[in-house]
Write a protein that holds these residues in place. Structure first.
Motif: not given
Length: 716
Positions: A224-228, A235-236, A291-300, A628-633
């Motif tokens: 994915x790419x997000x414009x600041x 998202x692809x 936003x990232x959530x919006x694009x991921x929702x569209x992919x879903x 935000x998307x989770x980090x491993x730690x």
């Protein structure tokens, strides 16, 4: 709403311009001076009074619809970017046609190269009402000489904002550590070289590839790419069951995106097109969002639209699997019967016997598999069919684990099938970790698996198959008909999915889980055929939350299998923690439930009951990530599910840190919201208070988890 809008010339020598789209997606095309067709605008539908200038770019900024490399026809420059190929500048626009098929809009553009006679058909589709573009390219050699194609784009887009303004998101995907997203400025890879001073675009590119028969080993086949500033997101995903490649680079002060299947350079893939021959690329899909959530929702939503229909996608039955942290590949009648009873008491609806049920070999089963016959030693008396009957008697559907594509080197099947039914290179049958790999393009290999599945499903009455795959073959197989190993691998991968579709055609009630050592085959092509997707083999309950929280980036929640393996030695908090982490996915129970106290089993029943109460909402919800998307730690993690015209759900995990966190919920900001803690049922486990824009969540001890239901008041 919706419908195709087309204007402009359909051919001839004049410059051509036309638009195509529907209520959620608008695309504008124009020919450049060299007669190549360019996608000059891709964005949301705009009204007649709105300016198109913000998203529309000139043809000199946009890129040709197709880039393609072939032996004897290279590129105009050297570097890793997949742009500027000789064919890209020669495939001239010839015609286009469009229409609607069911709930999908489609557009086919025909391009032609006079020098070689190669014709490219760019096949674009989009689900009506979704801001998602799907693309693939079909090549046909209409010339008089053969052509060896080395790479061809599935989807190519130029005219994106400058790399200065973009952050790129990608997901590392390793065994036991899947879906680990990370973000960096695109400029970190594509440096600013002062293009104006050199009169040349940078040759640098951010390139990501997936290789071998585990297509998502290393990274997910997406990004994915997000414009600041604006938050606009692209998202692809590349829907390849074998190799894939994407790259980002700078072009005309903007950014280009190229999405490819396998290539010669990265995957030893190339195909010879004799006159009259055709080849079609793997599809790629691009989703747009605010936003990232919006694009991921569209992919879903897109993934739901493109997949094979199946009743499991709305029923979402609870599956118990005996493997994880429980029998671990050592099932017997004696061990299974009490587990079956306990799983039924806990509310499971499917019971899957995992690996080991065929193991009757004192030398070990790993390199002897292939016949898929039950072990008499493990199932004395009535055999495995008596155990399957017990599962049915307890009101559950029986399931079995199977690894169909492999045959152990010591298996009788290794000599019963013809040599060319297996992967080979230079006439030598391949072996990986003591196993041979079937080539599903061969009729004998397919017949062997059809006989196996029809016995297990048709004769034994098994209604669930967990199809695993635990070796990786790179770069593939090469028969005399294959020009290169990557061709053989892609051909087998497509044949495997075709075989699986045939199995589901014959057994429409069968539920299939896709697994490859967890999530090593978590690709869009396989996900569109199978009903469930294993997300990980992770055995540590404290390390599973970031996987569970990020899995909906790749898999719709109703397909993402998340382990919940409570154990009798766990305290109540850890039991609730491992159960709660699976409630916004597809809960996969395991654990020694038969050894639990009645109180402990009650905790499991409560969680399963909570899941059953909300699963109908999960089947149509889209994900969001309040922290935000989770980090491993990360010590705190959160995953949300937003139901159209309904409630929202948020899971919040605490693995450490301070005992309180604020969880913003942007789509409900400014509204009155009623909160309800669904899990755990004990009110002393934590609290969640709505403050007008989000939740103030308190968890007094770690590890801890809350599942919260948010019911907004009626209104805007």
């Amino acid at each position: 709403m919706g419908g195709v809008r087309v204007s402009g010339s359909g051919g001839g020598s004049a410059l051509t311009q036309f638009t195509w789209g529907h209520s959620a997606l608008d695309a504008e095309f124009a020919t450049a001076d060299d007669r190549t067709l360019r996608l000059v605008r891709l964005g949301p539908r705009q009204g007649p009074r709105q300016s198109r200038s913000r998203d529309t770019v000139g043809t000199e900024v946009a890129l040709p619809l197709v880039e393609l490399s072939a032996l004897g026809h290279g590129s105009g420059w050297s570097g890793p970017r997949f742009t500027g190929t000789a064919f890209g500048t020669r495939l001239a626009y010839r015609s286009h046609r469009s229409g609607r098929s069911g709930t999908w809009e489609w557009l086919t553009v025909e391009l032609h190269d006079r020098a070689t006679g190669l014709t490219a058909f760019v096949e674009l589709t989009s689900p009506t009402g979704l801001p998602v573009l799907r693309s693939r390219v079909r090549l046909r050699n209409e010339g008089t000489e053969p052509l060896v194609v080395q790479s061809v784009s599935s989807l190519l887009l130029g005219g994106l904002p400058s790399p200065d303004a973009l952050d790129v998101h990608r997901a590392r995907n390793d065994w036991l550590a899947e879906c680990r997203w990370y973000t960096e400025p695109l400029r970190d890879t594509v440096a600013d070289i002062n293009v104006d001073a050199h009169q040349h675009d940078s040759r640098a590119a951010l390139v990501l590839t997936g290789r071998g028969s585990w297509p998502t080993d290393g990274h997910l086949a997406m990004g994915a790419l997000t414009e600041r500033g604006s938050g606009r997101t692209w998202a692809w995903q590349i829907e390849s069951p074998a190799g894939w490649r994407w790259d980002l680079g700078e072009h005309a002060h903007g950014t280009h995106l190229a999405l490819n299947g396998p290539t010669d350079a990265e995957h030893q893939w190339r195909v010879r097109l004799a006159p009259g021959d055709e080849f079609t690329t793997v599809p790629a899909a691009l989703a747009l969002g605010s936003g990232l959530d919006d694009a991921m929702g569209a992919l879903t939503s897109y993934r739901r639209a493109v997949r094979r229909p199946h009743p499991d996608h709305t029923a979402l039955p609870v599956v118990f699997n005996d493997y994880m942290n429980t029998l671990m590949g050592d099932p017997t009648t004696e061990k299974l019967l009490p587990l079956i009873d306990a799983a039924a008491e806990a509310g499971a609806e499917y019971f899957c016997i995992d690996s080991g049920w065929y193991d009757d070999d004192t030398e070990g089963w790993w390199d002897s598999v292939g016949e898929w016959l039950p072990s008499p030693r493990r199932f004395p008396g009535g055999g495995i069919r008596a155990v399957l009957d017990r599962i049915r008697e307890r009101g559950m559907v029986p399931g079995l684990w199977l690894e169909p594509e492999v045959v152990g080197v010591r298996s009788p099947v290794a000599s019963q099938l013809p040599p060319d039914a297996f992967f080979q290179r230079d006439g030598v049958r391949l072996a990986e970790q003591g196993r041979h790999q079937l080539d599903l393009r061969h009729p004998a290999a397919r017949a062997h698996l059809d006989k196996t599945v029809d016995r297990i499903v048709g004769d034994w009455g098994v209604g669930y198959l967990k199809l695993d795959y635990n070796i990786v073959v790179d770069p593939g197989t090469q028969t005399p008909e294959d020009l290169a190993p990557g061709v053989g691998l892609l051909g087998h991968a497509h044949a495997y999915l075709d075989w699986l579709s045939g199995v589901l055609d014959r057994h429409p009630g069968l539920v299939v889980e896709n697994c490859a050592s967890g999530g090593m085959r978590m690709d869009g092509a396989t996900l569109a055929v199978s009903q469930l997707q294993s997300t990980s083999d992770q055995q540590d309950p404290l390390r599973f939350p970031p996987i569970a929280a990020a899995a909906p980036t790749a898999v719709p929640p109703e397909q993402g299998a998340v382990w919940a393996y409570p154990q009798p030695e766990y305290d109540d908090g850890l039991i609730s923690f491992t159960l709660g982490g699976a409630l916004l996915g597809r809960i996969h129970l395991s654990g020694h439930l038969n050894r639990m106290s009645e109180h402990q089993l009650g905790l499991v029943r409560d969680a399963v009951g909570t899941y059953k109460a909300l699963r109908a909402d999960l089947a149509r919800a889209v994900p969001f990530w309040p922290l935000g998307l989770p980090g491993w730690t990360d010590e705190w993690l959160a995953l949300g599910m937003r139901v159209p015209d309904g409630p929202s759900y948020v899971s919040v995990w605490r693995r450490g840190g301070e005992g309180e966190v604020r969880v913003p919920v942007g789509h409900l900001a400014g509204r009155e919201v009623r909160t309800e803690i669904l899990h755990p049922s004990a009110s002393t486990s934590g609290s969640a208070v709505w403050d007008g824009d989000g939740l103030r969540v308190s968890l007094p001890s770690a590890p801890g988890v809350l599942l919260i239901r948010l019911a907004p008041s009626v209104g805007p």
